[in-house]
Design an enzyme around this catalytic site. Structure first.
Site, mmCIF file in Angstrom:
data_model
loop_
_atom_site.group_PDB
_atom_site.id
_atom_site.type_symbol
_atom_site.label_atom_id
_atom_site.label_comp_id
_atom_site.label_asym_id
_atom_site.label_seq_id
_atom_site.Cartn_x
_atom_site.Cartn_y
_atom_site.Cartn_z
ATOM 1 N N CYS A 40 -19.504 47.723 10.232
ATOM 2 C CA CYS A 40 -18.490 46.792 9.723
ATOM 3 C C CYS A 40 -18.208 45.886 10.662
ATOM 4 C CB CYS A 40 -16.992 47.570 9.633
ATOM 5 S SG CYS A 40 -17.172 49.271 9.005
ATOM 6 N N ASP A 41 -18.138 45.992 12.187
ATOM 7 C CA ASP A 41 -17.473 44.802 12.919
ATOM 8 C C ASP A 41 -18.712 44.505 13.949
ATOM 9 O OD1 ASP A 41 -15.196 44.958 11.715
ATOM 10 O OD2 ASP A 41 -14.552 46.515 13.049
ATOM 11 N N CYS B 139 -15.994 51.015 13.863
ATOM 12 C CA CYS B 139 -16.892 50.968 13.056
ATOM 13 C C CYS B 139 -17.832 49.844 13.464
ATOM 14 C CB CYS B 139 -16.524 50.791 11.686
ATOM 15 S SG CYS B 139 -17.793 50.362 10.214
#
Ligand code: FAD
Length: 308
Positions: free
Chosen positions: A137-138, A134
């Site tokens: 997200c990261d 992701c």
């Protein structure tokens, strides 16, 4: 007729489940949605959605999720936070088995979606320590760092472009010598100076002390092995259906995706499927919501017939 708790149980709260819920609640069915994590599904981990009609500027995954949830709740869809463990589809009344109770229902829409495929090169150890599925997200953790991205489809290319907002360099490893992604995404990626393509190659391993330090890559044509120094590795190599709870009763394809007809009916009467969990040529938000509208409509007719 045996009593039921609900007319319809919707399993999964991604775009398919939320759309089915919206249609079913508007049709005044006695419906419940069961979602094991949080409504939104894969959309929650998507940075920018540019191809969902009606949003010419694009929309972020979390924003689209908020809108889908608000619209379904506006018509009274109850959403319960539970994981479906298994199904009993042997009788006319279907049973949806949760950890602490069994729900009896006339009909079910399976909208449990899909999850990213893994490389199977020991990446488990690096999850959350440099290995990710992701970018939204990261990605921000990799500001000014070098990362490897793996894949050649829409998701891999779109998310690699997104990673260049943060990373110093993105090595995009693809097992073929051309991308599968939509042409417009290919054009953007190929002209992005921060992306270096590693063609005809597969990842054979990762190593590192605290997290990912190196990604080992092999050229499938020449056999040449290369080690790329990188702090992160993002994997986008397709998906598998979330279908462990479904069991053997329903017909599924060789990869486990649920087979449906054009009405989204599965091989068991009263059980419908929509979205990424089903055997479909395109797994997108637009197709998931289209499937779901048909599935809810079909379920409504099935339930009416059951009761008459
Ligand atoms: C990184 C990324 C970027 C993407 N970008 C785009 C894009 O730009 N445009 C686009 O159109 N599509 C995009 N997609 C694809 C799109 O997100 C999916 O096609 C869509 O989310 C499918 O919707 P769905 O409802 O079928 O499944 P999902 O979104 O997978 O939702 C399924 C839900 O079911 C729940 N669930 C699973 N098993 C159970 C269980 N046993 N009990 C209860 N709940 C369960 C899950 O927790 C999940 O919330 C992207 C996907 C990813 C991963």
């Amino acid at each position: 007729m045996e009593t039921v708790d609900y007319d319809l149980v919707i399993i999964g709260g991604g775009p398919a489940g939320l759309t089915a819920g919206l249609y079913a609640a508007r049709a005044r069915l006695n419906v419940i949605m069961i979602e094991k994590v949080a409504p939104g599904g894969q959309v929650l981990i998507t940075d920018l959605i540019e191809n969902y009609p009606g949003f010419p500027e694009g929309i972020s995954g979390p924003d689209l999720t908020d809108r889908l949830v608000a619209q379904a709740k506006q018509f009274g869809l109850p959403i319960e936070s539970e994981e479906v463990q298994s199904l009993d589809l042997t009788g006319p009344v279907k049973k949806v088995i949760l950890a602490d109770r069994i729900i009896k229902t006339h009909a079910i829409i399976i909208a449990s979606g899909a999850s990213p495929n893994t490389l199977n090169v020991g990446e488990e150890r690096f999850k959350g320590k440099g290995l990710s599925y992701c970018a939204t997200c990261d990605g921000p953790f990799f500001r000014d760092k070098d990362v490897v991205a793996v894949g050649g489809g829409d998701t891999a290319v779109q998310e690699s472009i997104f990673l260049t907002k943060f990373a110093r360099k993105v090595y995009l490893v693809h097992r073929r010598d051309q991308l599968r992604a939509a042409k417009i995404l290919q054009e953007r990626a190929l002209s992005n100076e921060k992306i270096e393509f590693v063609w005809d190659s597969v990842v054979t391993g990762l190593d590192g002390f605290f997290g990912v330090d190196n990604v080992h890559v092999k050229n499938v044509k020449t056999g040449e092995v290369r080690t790329i120094k990188a702090d992160g590795c993002f994997i986008w190599i397709g998906i598998v259906p979330n279908g462990d709870f479904i069991g053997e009763t329903l017909k599924r394809d060789e990869w486990g995706f649920v087979i449906t007809d054009a009405k989204m009916a599965t091989s068991v009467p009263g059980v419908f499927a929509a979205g990424d969990v089903r055997d479909t040529p395109l797994r997108q938000i637009a197709t998931a919501v289209g499937d779901a509208a048909i599935a809810a409509y079909s379920a409504e007719h099935y339930i009416e017939n059951m009761k008459s």
